[in-house]
Write an enzyme that holds these catalytic residues in place. Structure first.
Site, PDB file in Angstrom:
ATOM      1  N   SER A   1      -2.211  10.143  -3.624  1.00  0.00           N
ATOM      2  CA  SER A   1      -2.647   8.986  -4.161  1.00  0.00           C
ATOM      3  C   SER A   1      -3.649   8.289  -3.129  1.00  0.00           C
ATOM      4  O   SER A   1      -3.330   9.216  -2.413  1.00  0.00           O
ATOM      5  CB  SER A   1      -1.635   8.162  -4.126  1.00  0.00           C
ATOM      6  OG  SER A   1      -2.118   6.490  -4.974  1.00  0.00           O
TER       7      SER A   1
ATOM      8  N   LEU B   1      -0.551   4.203  -1.194  1.00  0.00           N
ATOM      9  CA  LEU B   1       0.588   3.138  -0.961  1.00  0.00           C
ATOM     10  C   LEU B   1       0.697   1.728  -1.233  1.00  0.00           C
ATOM     11  O   LEU B   1       0.532   1.720   0.313  1.00  0.00           O
ATOM     12  CB  LEU B   1       2.007   3.902  -0.493  1.00  0.00           C
ATOM     13  CG  LEU B   1       3.179   2.803  -1.369  1.00  0.00           C
ATOM     14  CD1 LEU B   1       3.719   3.268  -2.337  1.00  0.00           C
ATOM     15  CD2 LEU B   1       4.311   3.537  -0.197  1.00  0.00           C
TER      16      LEU B   1
ATOM     17  N   THR C   1       1.542  -2.559  -0.801  1.00  0.00           N
ATOM     18  CA  THR C   1       2.679  -3.244   0.412  1.00  0.00           C
ATOM     19  C   THR C   1       3.907  -4.285  -0.336  1.00  0.00           C
ATOM     20  O   THR C   1       4.328  -4.970   0.658  1.00  0.00           O
ATOM     21  CB  THR C   1       2.011  -3.593   2.029  1.00  0.00           C
ATOM     22  OG1 THR C   1       1.366  -4.936   1.207  1.00  0.00           O
ATOM     23  CG2 THR C   1       0.923  -2.446   2.556  1.00  0.00           C
ATOM     24  N   GLY C   2       3.111  -4.030  -1.636  1.00  0.00           N
ATOM     25  CA  GLY C   2       3.795  -5.242  -1.999  1.00  0.00           C
ATOM     26  C   GLY C   2       4.962  -5.070  -2.998  1.00  0.00           C
ATOM     27  O   GLY C   2       5.763  -4.315  -2.589  1.00  0.00           O
TER      28      GLY C   2
ATOM     29  N   HIS D   1      -8.488  11.284  -2.626  1.00  0.00           N
ATOM     30  CA  HIS D   1      -8.753  10.605  -4.372  1.00  0.00           C
ATOM     31  C   HIS D   1      -8.280  10.996  -4.383  1.00  0.00           C
ATOM     32  O   HIS D   1      -7.547  10.324  -6.172  1.00  0.00           O
ATOM     33  CB  HIS D   1     -10.641  10.104  -4.208  1.00  0.00           C
ATOM     34  CG  HIS D   1     -10.072   8.940  -5.084  1.00  0.00           C
ATOM     35  ND1 HIS D   1     -10.976   8.902  -5.969  1.00  0.00           N
ATOM     36  CD2 HIS D   1     -10.256   7.646  -5.318  1.00  0.00           C
ATOM     37  CE1 HIS D   1     -11.006   7.713  -6.754  1.00  0.00           C
ATOM     38  NE2 HIS D   1     -10.425   7.095  -6.256  1.00  0.00           N
TER      39      HIS D   1
ATOM     40  N   LYS E   1      -4.548  11.572  -7.744  1.00  0.00           N
ATOM     41  CA  LYS E   1      -3.999  11.197  -8.055  1.00  0.00           C
ATOM     42  C   LYS E   1      -2.749  11.765  -9.432  1.00  0.00           C
ATOM     43  O   LYS E   1      -3.360  12.216 -10.256  1.00  0.00           O
ATOM     44  CB  LYS E   1      -4.735   9.690  -8.727  1.00  0.00           C
ATOM     45  CG  LYS E   1      -5.081   8.446  -7.928  1.00  0.00           C
ATOM     46  CD  LYS E   1      -6.573   8.905  -7.639  1.00  0.00           C
ATOM     47  CE  LYS E   1      -6.863   7.932  -6.981  1.00  0.00           C
ATOM     48  NZ  LYS E   1      -7.199   7.195  -7.629  1.00  0.00           N
TER      49      LYS E   1
ATOM     50  N   ASP F   1      10.102  16.939 -11.095  1.00  0.00           N
ATOM     51  CA  ASP F   1      10.380  18.561 -11.514  1.00  0.00           C
ATOM     52  C   ASP F   1       9.403  18.995 -12.528  1.00  0.00           C
ATOM     53  O   ASP F   1       8.595  19.108 -12.065  1.00  0.00           O
ATOM     54  CB  ASP F   1      11.618  18.203 -12.485  1.00  0.00           C
ATOM     55  CG  ASP F   1      13.152  17.704 -11.815  1.00  0.00           C
ATOM     56  OD1 ASP F   1      13.465  17.263 -10.517  1.00  0.00           O
ATOM     57  OD2 ASP F   1      13.477  17.063 -12.409  1.00  0.00           O
TER      58      ASP F   1
END
Length: 556
Positions: free
Chosen positions: A125, A128, A130-131, A220, A222, A227
């Site tokens: 990604s 990430l 921070t919420g 960039h 995503k 598995d």
């Protein structure tokens, strides 16, 4: 006059010309710079040159399928098999593919997949967040890792996370600080890689402040993998992408070969990235050139080899698997294969991973996208969407110079991700309005309003980040191909950032219906753009924004 006319054809012409000049890097560089200059000059012009009509002729020829037709395999079953000359082709059953529609569905699926993962979790990604929702995701990872150690037969679960260095390091509390507890508690199982663009170095790196340094180039991609199942999306790992930021998402369930490919791809980019340590420092992988302290050309060459080795080896593997499945001289019957647990349903859907990493001279996605736009015949319909409408000159020329019908969905200013931002970033939605108006004016000047239509997405309290395209062949009411992943079709996606998406080609009507419904749901929340649109108060662009936009449009 001939020179002037050739110049008017612009970047597409020069790109084709460059292909005729092998071994002439100096001349190629000169033509490249001339192409950029021509592109900037043409942005200032009110009207398109009639040479635009030659765009399809100057576009890349469709790569030919090299293997002969065969009555034992699905050769020639669809017109897009030329893509497998560039990337691995994965034939799957459409029953393994599910199109998701909402951020909440995406978030819940990720958590559910993490909880049941036994062997690997791979997440790539931009960053990430921070919420609390992001913390919930980290807690899921921690819980699954803990269970893997406490199980009666401990599994060898590995977690690999790839993020961008500059975006992931922004602020005192950031992606790195969110992941440090995992890294410290499970040092043998968790890997966190932070990609740093090789173009941000030296004095430039010292002088450009935080946030602005992210304009030079980013990781960039995503991809979210658990598995043997994979989610491809344009969504990041942040609270808005889990709640009210509309994106696209496709879930490939139990597709082992595809999961292996993306695991290897993320590992390859991870190997040329900086490795986060438990004390919040970073290190390069042993034997790897440093991305901003080492020699740039040497680093980019090594990165190209590392990534292309993954693509080429997967392509070879898939060709061998195809040969074994359909061309083997073995006397093993289908019943014997079924008894051995190796029987698979015949594929009705084909997946092609498209990688774009221009800093490493990897331009597969660009080649495939340009070819798809070129080959879309009269009567075909292309639904193209991007959260940031800033098409490259080549894509713009193909949209305006080819024969298919286009409906382009973009964000209205109010649902642009930068709407209401502080400082200079707050003017970015206005810059996109200016770019949109210029493109709309060109459509009108060419009299193509019936063939090329712009639509603006709007939804109260939401932002818009969906990207990709759906291709409907002439006479068909359902799409046979979609592109889904991280690219935005803009300059950054093509030239600056690391991007990945997949082309899904399907002949299965149920999956085509899923893709059609996805497209319809997005477009239903939009309004058609007309000249009256730009008379609205929210579409008034300040003079300084108009003046600055041509200078900065390649950075956002």
């Amino acid at each position: 006059m001939a020179v002037a006319a050739a110049a008017a054809a612009g970047p597409v012409f020069w790109r084709r010309l460059l292909g005729l000049l092998p071994g002439r890097p100096g001349l190629a560089a000169l033509l490249g710079r001339l192409s950029d200059r021509l592109g900037r000059n043409r942005d200032r012009q009110r009207r398109r040159s009639p040479w635009l009509l030659l765009a399809p002729l100057l576009s890349p020829a469709v790569p030919q399928v090299t293997s002969p037709p065969c009555c034992l395999c699905p050769e020639g079953v669809h017109r897009f098999q030329w893509i497998r000359n560039l990337v691995p082709e994965f034939g799957v059953s459409s029953s393994h593919i599910r199109v998701l529609s909402s951020p909440a569905e995406f978030f819940e699926l990720m958590k559910g997949q993490i909880r049941v993962a036994k062997r690997r979790v791979v997440m790539a990604s931009l960053y990430l967040g921070t919420g609390p929702l992001e913390q919930e995701l980290v807690d899921c990872l921690e819980s699954t890792l803990e269970k893997s150690l406490q199980a009666k037969f401990p599994s060898n679960l590995k977690v690999s996370i790839l993020l961008d260095f500059t975006r992931g390091s922004r602020g005192r509390k950031n992606s790195r600080t969110m992941l440090l507890p995992l890294l410290r508690r499970f040092p043998e199982q968790v890997r966190v890689s932070l990609f740093h663009t090789p173009h941000l170095r030296g004095l430039l790196r010292l002088l450009i402040p935080e946030r602005f340094n992210e304009t030079i180039g980013l990781q960039h991609i995503k991809v979210y993998l658990f598995d043997n199942s994979v989610i491809l999306s344009g969504a990041n790992l942040s609270d808005s992408y889990f709640t009210n930021r509309q994106d696209r998402y496709v879930f490939l369930q139990d597709c082992a070969e595809i999961a292996d490919f993306f695991t290897e791809l993320v590992d390859a980019v991870g190997d040329v990235s900086l490795q986060l340590q438990g004390d919040d420092t970073v290190q390069v992988v042993d034997g790897m050139v440093h991305p901003y302290k080492g020699d740039r050309a040497e680093y980019c060459k090594a990165a190209n080899k590392r990534v292309m080795d993954v693509i080429n080896s997967a392509r070879t593997r898939q060709q061998m698997l195809h040969a074994q499945t359909f061309h083997s001289n073995s006397l093993l019957t289908q019943e014997d294969a079924a008894a051995a647990g190796d029987r698979r349903p015949a594929p009705d859907t084909w997946i092609y991973p498209l990688i774009q990493m221009k800093p490493f001279e990897i331009q597969i996605d660009e080649i495939v996208t340009e070819t798809l736009l070129t080959e879309a015949e009269r009567g075909a319909k292309v639904y193209l969407t991007t959260g940031y409408f800033n098409l490259t000159q080549a894509y713009m020329d193909l949209v305006l110079g080819t024969r298919a019908e286009y409906q382009i969905l973009l964000a209205s200013p109010e649902v642009n991700g930068f709407f209401g931002a502080k400082g200079v970033a707050g003017a970015i939605p206005a810059a996109y309005v200016h770019i949109e108006r210029q493109f709309y004016s060109e459509v009108c000047s060419l009299g193509q309003q019936e063939r090329v239509q712009l639509q603006e997405y709007w939804r109260r309290g939401w932002t818009f980040h969906a990207k990709g395209l759906w291709l409907y062949l002439a006479g068909s009411s359902l799409p046979c191909l979609t592109l889904i992943g991280s690219p935005n079709f803009g300059y950054r996606s093509v030239h600056r950032d690391l991007e990945a998406q997949i082309a899904i080609v399907t002949e299965n009507q149920a999956l085509q219906q899923q893709l059609h419904q996805e497209q319809e749901q997005l477009y239903l929340r939009s309004g058609v753009v007309s000249s009256a649109t730009f008379e609205q108060p929210s579409r008034q662009v300040k003079l300084w924004v108009k003046m600055v936009t041509p200078l900065i449009k390649n950075f956002f």
